[in-house]
Design an enzyme around this catalytic site. Structure first.
Site, PDB file in Angstrom:
ATOM      1  N   TYR A 211      -9.957  -6.240  13.128  1.00  0.00           N
ATOM      2  CA  TYR A 211      -9.326  -5.740  11.901  1.00  0.00           C
ATOM      3  C   TYR A 211      -9.285  -6.838  10.844  1.00  0.00           C
ATOM      4  CZ  TYR A 211      -6.023  -3.895   8.539  1.00  0.00           C
ATOM      5  OH  TYR A 211      -5.455  -3.473   7.361  1.00  0.00           O
TER       6      TYR A 211
ATOM      7  N   ASN B 245      -2.384  -1.949  13.394  1.00  0.00           N
ATOM      8  CA  ASN B 245      -3.836  -1.752  13.377  1.00  0.00           C
ATOM      9  C   ASN B 245      -4.228  -0.425  14.015  1.00  0.00           C
ATOM     10  OD1 ASN B 245      -3.732  -4.313  12.343  1.00  0.00           O
ATOM     11  ND2 ASN B 245      -4.900  -5.286  13.988  1.00  0.00           N
TER      12      ASN B 245
ATOM     13  N   ASN C 275     -18.207  26.617 -24.350  1.00  0.00           N
ATOM     14  CA  ASN C 275     -18.844  25.668 -23.441  1.00  0.00           C
ATOM     15  C   ASN C 275     -18.502  25.947 -21.974  1.00  0.00           C
ATOM     16  OD1 ASN C 275     -19.778  24.210 -25.731  1.00  0.00           O
ATOM     17  ND2 ASN C 275     -17.802  23.151 -25.855  1.00  0.00           N
TER      18      ASN C 275
ATOM     19  N   THR D 200     -40.519  25.303 -10.912  1.00  0.00           N
ATOM     20  CA  THR D 200     -40.803  24.004 -10.321  1.00  0.00           C
ATOM     21  C   THR D 200     -41.119  23.066 -11.477  1.00  0.00           C
ATOM     22  OG1 THR D 200     -43.171  24.448 -10.050  1.00  0.00           O
ATOM     23  CG2 THR D 200     -41.733  25.032  -8.201  1.00  0.00           C
ATOM     24  N   HIS D 201     -40.664  21.832 -11.395  1.00  0.00           N
ATOM     25  CA  HIS D 201     -40.810  20.876 -12.504  1.00  0.00           C
ATOM     26  C   HIS D 201     -40.152  21.395 -13.775  1.00  0.00           C
ATOM     27  CE1 HIS D 201     -43.816  18.829  -9.983  1.00  0.00           C
ATOM     28  NE2 HIS D 201     -44.314  20.045  -9.765  1.00  0.00           N
TER      29      HIS D 201
ATOM     30  N   GLU E 284     -19.841  21.567 -16.133  1.00  0.00           N
ATOM     31  CA  GLU E 284     -20.236  20.240 -16.608  1.00  0.00           C
ATOM     32  C   GLU E 284     -19.409  19.172 -15.895  1.00  0.00           C
ATOM     33  OE1 GLU E 284     -20.620  19.797 -20.928  1.00  0.00           O
ATOM     34  OE2 GLU E 284     -20.526  21.979 -21.058  1.00  0.00           O
TER      35      GLU E 284
ATOM     36  N   SER F  41       0.819  -1.215   0.000  1.00  0.00           N
ATOM     37  CA  SER F  41       0.000   0.000   0.000  1.00  0.00           C
ATOM     38  C   SER F  41       0.849   1.260   0.000  1.00  0.00           C
ATOM     39  CB  SER F  41      -0.925   0.015   1.223  1.00  0.00           C
ATOM     40  OG  SER F  41      -0.178  -0.005   2.432  1.00  0.00           O
TER      41      SER F  41
ATOM     42  N   LYS G 124     -18.362  27.406 -30.850  1.00  0.00           N
ATOM     43  CA  LYS G 124     -18.757  26.911 -29.535  1.00  0.00           C
ATOM     44  C   LYS G 124     -17.998  27.589 -28.393  1.00  0.00           C
ATOM     45  CE  LYS G 124     -21.226  24.182 -28.542  1.00  0.00           C
ATOM     46  NZ  LYS G 124     -21.012  22.741 -28.402  1.00  0.00           N
TER      47      LYS G 124
ATOM     48  N   SER H  68     -14.655  24.014 -29.010  1.00  0.00           N
ATOM     49  CA  SER H  68     -14.845  22.721 -29.677  1.00  0.00           C
ATOM     50  C   SER H  68     -13.723  22.490 -30.670  1.00  0.00           C
ATOM     51  CB  SER H  68     -16.193  22.707 -30.404  1.00  0.00           C
ATOM     52  OG  SER H  68     -16.265  21.640 -31.322  1.00  0.00           O
TER      53      SER H  68
ATOM     54  N   GLN I 138      -7.485  -2.202   4.238  1.00  0.00           N
ATOM     55  CA  GLN I 138      -6.439  -1.472   3.518  1.00  0.00           C
ATOM     56  C   GLN I 138      -7.041  -0.681   2.356  1.00  0.00           C
ATOM     57  OE1 GLN I 138      -2.555  -3.379   2.663  1.00  0.00           O
ATOM     58  NE2 GLN I 138      -3.009  -3.001   0.500  1.00  0.00           N
TER      59      GLN I 138
END
Length: 525
Positions: free
Chosen positions: A383, A176, A351, A221-222, A356, A89, A349, A343, A388
């Protein structure tokens, strides 16, 4: 495009050092600098989480011949290269080196005080740890895969450096409890860094609100036109979300701030250690009460990643809002060139890519949480080596959420609201219809009845292709005689905004109160 600001693309490059000032302030504890030895205090100065090429010296391309493991006394064979590569590790947990050295300083000082090592051995260990820390930060330390992890790398290097005294450092300590101590210290400082970035974004949003006083936008809303709201009110909604996010993190910090050091493998120790001393020295509230729980608990990382995931969802919603508003169909905001991309094929473009990606990276943060939940769901006490796998998702979650917060604040500082476009869009959708219903309620008409009356008024507008304010008084009275000439004080988005008066609403005076609260709380001059 993978990295944001100075964050590198790999979790293993994430480095976080401890903060003596923040730890002391929030824990109310003292550090080992008050103990009777001459070496520098355990708590070094804070550095914000950042990538550090110096601390990430590559693993040795030609490591020395394999040595016996520090735990290898009962083994007659060394592990195969395949097993060693699979189980190491060090490639990612070396970022814990500062916290590992902190814990070792505290542990060595406690052992000396308890008579489990001499003052001379303690001083040799502390001096050696100082030198190892210096070498790591200068990029001179060789991380060895055959030494498995950050703990064994540092301990073995200390033995190579000072000899026999270093072999006493692991007295009354297991990897540990050692790794859990390091990890809690790391997460504690990571929380402080995320909270700091949350506040930075809050400040950016409040300043953006202050620049757009009085601007009315459609509320949805919606995803359908609903009622008019002040843009300031909308932006402050995100500030409120972020405040809850910071609160969750700080609550997590309180529960996290208990010390597992001294729990050893799982059962504690028969040696006369002082767990309260090491806990206090490291800025923890107290030692964990149960040694089995101390080495098996991962609640603190689950809670931390849950809080990060909620932040990510909030930022994703902000990102979605601004991506929509930057589209030609809305045209409500224009990001500056400095926070936009183009782009490869379409020359016209422009963006809003940062937001995003904020929206997209939220999936990654949520995925890190799901990884940890799945990892922990079937583990018996205490443990298990499975654990790990807890670190990389945490490192990734923190790196990602810091980047998301940083770039969101950057975007907020580099957008312009297109007031003319917004004003032209306001008449559509009968945004003042609910205010008209309130008008009738004030005249004594039951709300359900007023709802029906205004619905019929909207239907008349549809047939005439006009707005409610365009209907004549006679036309309104033909629907219901309760309408009078004062009705026009309630029609139109400007009038509608001024009629809102409930606490927390979008009325001008209410929003002014909210802004005053936040400018004071965030100390915005």
């Amino acid at each position: 495009m993978e990295s944001v600001g100075h964050y590198s693309a790999t979790p293993s490059s994430l480095f976080l050092s401890i903060s003596s000032s923040s730890s002391a302030k929030l824990s109310g504890q003292t550090s080992l600098s008050s103990l009777a030895f001459s070496h520098r205090p355990i708590m070094p100065k804070r550095e914000v989480i950042s990538a550090s090429s110096q601390t990430q010296a590559p693993l040795s391309p030609s490591p020395p011949e394999k040595e016996n493991k520090l735990w290898g006394g009962r083994f007659e064979e060394s592990v195969t290269d395949v097993v060693e590569r699979f189980t190491e590790s060090i490639s990612f947990d070396k970022v814990l080196y500062k916290h590992d050295i902190m814990g070792s300083r505290a542990h060595a000082s406690m052992l000396a005080k308890q008579g489990l090592m001499s003052a001379s051995d303690r001083d040799s260990i502390l001096k050696g740890l100082d030198e190892i820390e210096r070498r790591i930060e200068k990029g001179e330390f060789v991380w060895r895969t055959d030494r498995e992890d950050v703990h064994m790398n540092i301990e073995a290097a200390l033995i190579d450096m000072i000899g026999e005294p270093a072999k006493k450092l692991h007295t009354a300590r297991s990897r540990n409890d050692q790794v859990l101590t390091d990890f809690r210290l790391w997460c504690r400082d990571a929380i402080d860094s995320v909270v700091e970035r949350v506040k930075h974004l809050q400040v950016a949003l409040v300043k953006l609100a202050l620049k757009n006083e009085g601007l009315i936008v459609p509320g949805y809303t919606h995803l359908q036109r609903a009622q008019p709201v002040l843009l300031q009110h909308l932006l402050l909604a995100f500030v409120e979300q972020l405040e809850r996010d910071a609160g969750r993190l700080l609550d997590c910090r309180v529960r996290l701030n208990f010390c597992p050091l001294g729990a050893c493998a799982l059962a504690g120790t028969g040696l006369p250690i002082d767990r309260f001393m090491t806990s206090e020295a490291l800025g923890f509230t107290a030692p964990m009460r149960n040694s089995i729980d101390a080495v098996s608990d991962r609640d603190f990382v689950l809670e931390f990643l849950s809080a990060n995931s909620i932040i990510a969802i909030h930022l994703s919603r902000l990102g979605e809002e601004w991506v929509l508003w930057a589209s030609e169909e809305f045209g409500f905001i224009t990001p500056s060139d400095s926070v936009s991309t183009g782009s490869s094929i379409m020359p016209q473009k422009k963006n809003p890519d940062p937001m995003e990606l904020v929206r997209g990276k939220s999936a990654r943060v949520v995925g890190d949480l799901v990884t940890l939940l799945t990892l922990c769901k079937g583990l018996p006490l205490a443990y298990n080596r499975d654990l790990q796998e807890d670190k990389e998702p945490v490192f990734d979650s923190v790196k990602t959420i810091l980047g998301m917060l940083e770039v969101s604040a950057e975007f907020a500082q580099n957008i312009t609201f297109n007031q003319d476009r917004i004003k032209k869009a306001l008449p559509a959708g009968y945004l003042d219809a609910t205010t008209l219903a309130d008008y009738l309620v004030k005249k004594g008409v039951p709300f359900r009845t007023s709802h029906d009356i205004v619905g019929r008024s909207v239907a008349l507008c549809d047939s005439k292709n006009c707005q409610l304010r365009d209907l004549s008084l006679d036309e309104l009275k033909s629907i219901n005689p309760m309408f009078d000439k004062d009705v026009y004080d309630y029609l139109g988005v400007e009038n509608s905004i001024e009629k809102f008066c409930s606490y927390g609403s979008t009325g001008s005076s209410c929003v002014a109160d909210q802004l005053s609260y936040w400018t004071a709380k965030l100390e915005i001059s």
